[in-house]
Design an enzyme around this catalytic site. Structure first.
Site, mmCIF file in Angstrom:
data_model
loop_
_atom_site.group_PDB
_atom_site.id
_atom_site.type_symbol
_atom_site.label_atom_id
_atom_site.label_comp_id
_atom_site.label_asym_id
_atom_site.label_seq_id
_atom_site.Cartn_x
_atom_site.Cartn_y
_atom_site.Cartn_z
ATOM 1 N N ASP A 168 1.093 -1.078 0.027
ATOM 2 C CA ASP A 168 -0.171 0.008 -0.031
ATOM 3 C C ASP A 168 0.862 1.255 -0.035
ATOM 4 O O ASP A 168 0.624 2.110 -0.769
ATOM 5 C CB ASP A 168 -0.888 -0.013 1.137
ATOM 6 N N GLY A 216 -4.696 -5.645 18.368
ATOM 7 C CA GLY A 216 -3.308 -6.192 18.123
ATOM 8 C C GLY A 216 -3.141 -7.599 17.348
ATOM 9 O O GLY A 216 -2.379 -8.134 17.485
ATOM 10 N N ALA A 217 -4.441 -8.017 16.758
ATOM 11 C CA ALA A 217 -4.384 -9.291 16.190
ATOM 12 C C ALA A 217 -4.099 -9.208 14.729
ATOM 13 O O ALA A 217 -4.116 -10.209 13.990
ATOM 14 C CB ALA A 217 -5.683 -10.022 16.508
ATOM 15 N N GLY A 218 -3.823 -8.071 14.082
ATOM 16 C CA GLY A 218 -3.415 -7.776 12.801
ATOM 17 C C GLY A 218 -4.625 -7.583 12.087
ATOM 18 O O GLY A 218 -4.713 -7.768 10.765
ATOM 19 N N LEU A 219 -5.874 -7.585 12.652
ATOM 20 C CA LEU A 219 -7.102 -7.196 12.081
ATOM 21 C C LEU A 219 -7.816 -5.690 12.156
ATOM 22 O O LEU A 219 -8.652 -5.545 11.569
ATOM 23 C CB LEU A 219 -8.279 -8.069 12.850
ATOM 24 N N SER A 235 -7.020 -0.815 15.151
ATOM 25 C CA SER A 235 -6.801 0.878 15.226
ATOM 26 C C SER A 235 -7.636 1.468 14.245
ATOM 27 O O SER A 235 -8.156 2.542 14.325
ATOM 28 C CB SER A 235 -5.297 0.983 15.086
ATOM 29 N N GLU A 285 -3.235 8.679 12.401
ATOM 30 C CA GLU A 285 -2.145 7.562 12.639
ATOM 31 C C GLU A 285 -0.946 7.848 12.694
ATOM 32 O O GLU A 285 0.157 7.685 13.146
ATOM 33 C CB GLU A 285 -2.789 6.176 12.190
ATOM 34 N N ASP A 340 -6.013 0.124 5.286
ATOM 35 C CA ASP A 340 -6.932 -0.323 6.633
ATOM 36 C C ASP A 340 -8.022 0.815 6.778
ATOM 37 O O ASP A 340 -9.223 0.249 6.935
ATOM 38 C CB ASP A 340 -6.147 -0.348 8.034
HETATM 39 P P1 ADP Z 1 -4.259 -3.605 15.103
HETATM 40 O O1 ADP Z 1 -4.810 -2.368 14.442
HETATM 41 O O2 ADP Z 1 -3.836 -4.613 14.247
HETATM 42 O O3 ADP Z 1 -5.241 -4.300 16.146
HETATM 43 P P2 ADP Z 1 -2.290 -1.849 16.502
HETATM 44 O O4 ADP Z 1 -1.169 -1.943 17.374
HETATM 45 O O5 ADP Z 1 -2.390 -1.155 15.159
HETATM 46 O O6 ADP Z 1 -3.006 -3.266 16.177
HETATM 47 O O7 ADP Z 1 -3.736 -1.220 17.217
HETATM 48 C C1 ADP Z 1 -4.000 -1.546 18.443
HETATM 49 C C2 ADP Z 1 -4.135 -0.268 19.284
HETATM 50 O O8 ADP Z 1 -5.218 0.504 19.078
HETATM 51 C C3 ADP Z 1 -4.364 -0.679 20.889
HETATM 52 O O9 ADP Z 1 -2.943 -1.027 21.513
HETATM 53 C C4 ADP Z 1 -4.940 0.594 21.395
HETATM 54 O O10 ADP Z 1 -3.859 1.558 21.600
HETATM 55 C C5 ADP Z 1 -5.733 1.061 20.383
HETATM 56 N N1 ADP Z 1 -7.156 0.572 20.338
HETATM 57 C C6 ADP Z 1 -7.775 -0.373 19.310
HETATM 58 N N2 ADP Z 1 -9.223 -0.447 19.678
HETATM 59 C C7 ADP Z 1 -9.389 -0.091 20.870
HETATM 60 C C8 ADP Z 1 -10.416 -0.073 21.874
HETATM 61 N N3 ADP Z 1 -11.542 -0.530 21.607
HETATM 62 N N4 ADP Z 1 -10.042 0.672 23.100
HETATM 63 C C9 ADP Z 1 -9.056 1.189 23.089
HETATM 64 N N5 ADP Z 1 -7.947 1.298 22.380
HETATM 65 C C10 ADP Z 1 -7.854 0.760 21.218
HETATM 66 MG MG MG Z 2 -3.363 -1.014 13.305
#
Ligand code: ADP
Ligand code: MG
Length: 377
Positions: free
Chosen positions: A34, A116-119, A122, A154, A166
């Protein structure tokens, strides 16, 4: 009343003005391209992040997340310049910052996309807030504009150099389709991705591995792609065929070359996957997923033992294709597999992980779903 509206009510003492939701995503194919102006082919999963929001007149921002014990964090609107630190709140504040929210707000987030599962939890979080703000403040921004804005939040506010994929798919996806996204101009095309009638399912395997390389590893690979572009004097890796790229190998150092090689071949695989889907050729799609995994593992070197074990075990169990997804060094893999093999495949992966001494993996299946939406009250 929507469940989150009730929770908002008990937290802030009144009903929210708007509720919006945005999904996480899985990228079917087109990984790590991307940021090289490539094509990607993600789809939205059915799990969403929901936000309830209201305006305040006092310039205060009060935010809470059900995943963070619903504790209220308070910030002043006039101090919204990018914050340092690790707080999850930055993901929400970044969106308010980039959309120039000029009055106070309060918001509650409830995220059902595994973090944080790669889904891309964020992007789900950012896009749900962007939808709510666009609606509440009548910004009239298009989905493309919201995608650019949330990516900027971001990049510039949270400090993660992510591409545009994303946020685009979280905002623009359609159910029963994958979204072919041209990362250069953000044009999209919905490609039918109807796996259920084929007796197939998409199994998502969250390895629960998070290797340290994740931050530096991403930036370094992105830098390699930029170096290849600069050295070859081209506008982007999008603008060179696999054959022309291979012919200029001697102009690049070996690491730069092989990383760029992943990008140019992956771009071709995405377009081939679109053809395969249009022709309903799922065996061909499976092949392309396998090739993508090998390229990410051997050329781009962003895989890890957990992801490789998940992919290899799924293939042993009859998957027609499998690959790591997301940034790499952990996170999730996907396997395209007959529905009747799913349970057996999950058990085999669980066993293999336990024997290897890896963390317990988590499994999800999802059909391609709709993108972000404002939820009527
Ligand atoms: P991914 O986007 O793959 O799940 P990232 O590390 O990019 O992983 O994003 C995860 C981060 O986004 C979390 O550690 C947190 O800071 C923030 N986040 C995502 N969803 C939530 C939520 N429902 N509540 C609070 N923070 C969140
Ligand atoms: Mg992310």
């Amino acid at each position: 009343m929507h469940e989150i509206a009730k929770r908002f009510n008990s937290l802030f003492g009144h009903a929210p003005e708007v509720v919006a939701a945005a999904p996480g995503r899985v990228n079917l194919i087109g990984e790590h391209i991307d940021y090289s102006d490539g094509f990607v082919l993600p789809f939205a999963i059915s799990d969403t992040t929901t936000v309830a929001m209201s305006r305040r007149k006092d310039g205060m921002i009060r935010i809470a997340s059900a995943q963070k014990s619903a504790e209220i964090f308070e910030f002043s609107l006039d101090k919204l310049a990018p914050l340092t630190g690790e707080s999850w709140a930055r993901y929400a504040l970044g969106v308010l910052w980039v959309l120039d929210v000029d009055t106070g707000v309060e918001l509650l987030i409830d995220g059902r996309v595994p973090l944080g599962a790669g889904l891309s939890s964020s992007a789900a979080l950012e896009c749900s807030i962007a939808m709510a703000v666009n609606h509440l403040f009548q910004k009239g921004m298009s989905l493309q504009e919201l995608a650019r804005a949330t990516q900027k939040a971001e990049n510039k506010y949270v400090g993660v150099p992510c591409g545009i994929m994303d946020q685009s798919v979280s905002l623009m996806a359609k159910s029963g389709s994958a979204l072919l996204l041209d990362c250069r101009d953000l044009t999209t095309e919905n490609i039918p991705f109807l796996i259920a009638p084929q007796g197939l399912e998409l199994l998502i395997i969250d390895t629960q591995a998070h290797h340290k390389l994740v931050d530096g590893g991403y930036a370094e690979r992105r830098a390699s792609c930029e170096k290849a572009v600069a050295t070859l004097g081209i506008t982007s890796l999008r603008d060179i065929s696999v054959a022309d790229y291979a012919a200029r190998q001697s102009e690049l150092d070996p690491t730069t070359y092989i990383r760029g090689f992943h990008a140019v071949t992956e771009m071709k695989r995405v377009l081939d996957a679109v053809e395969a889907l249009k022709a309903n050729n799922f065996d061909r799609l499976g092949d392309l997923l396998n090739q993508s995994h090998r390229s990410l593992r051997d050329d781009y070197t962003v895989s890890c033992p957990e992801l490789n074990l998940a992919v290899d075990t799924a293939l042993d169990q009859g998957a027609i294709g499998a690959r790591m997804v997301g940034g790499g060094f952990g996170g999730s893999a996907i396997a395209l597999i007959k529905t009747e093999y799913v349970k057996r495949c999950e058990n085999a992966i669980q066993r293999a992980f336990s024997e290897a001494g890896f963390k317990n993996p988590r499994f999800f299946t999802s059909l391609p779903s709709d993108g972000a939406r404002v939820i009527p009250s």
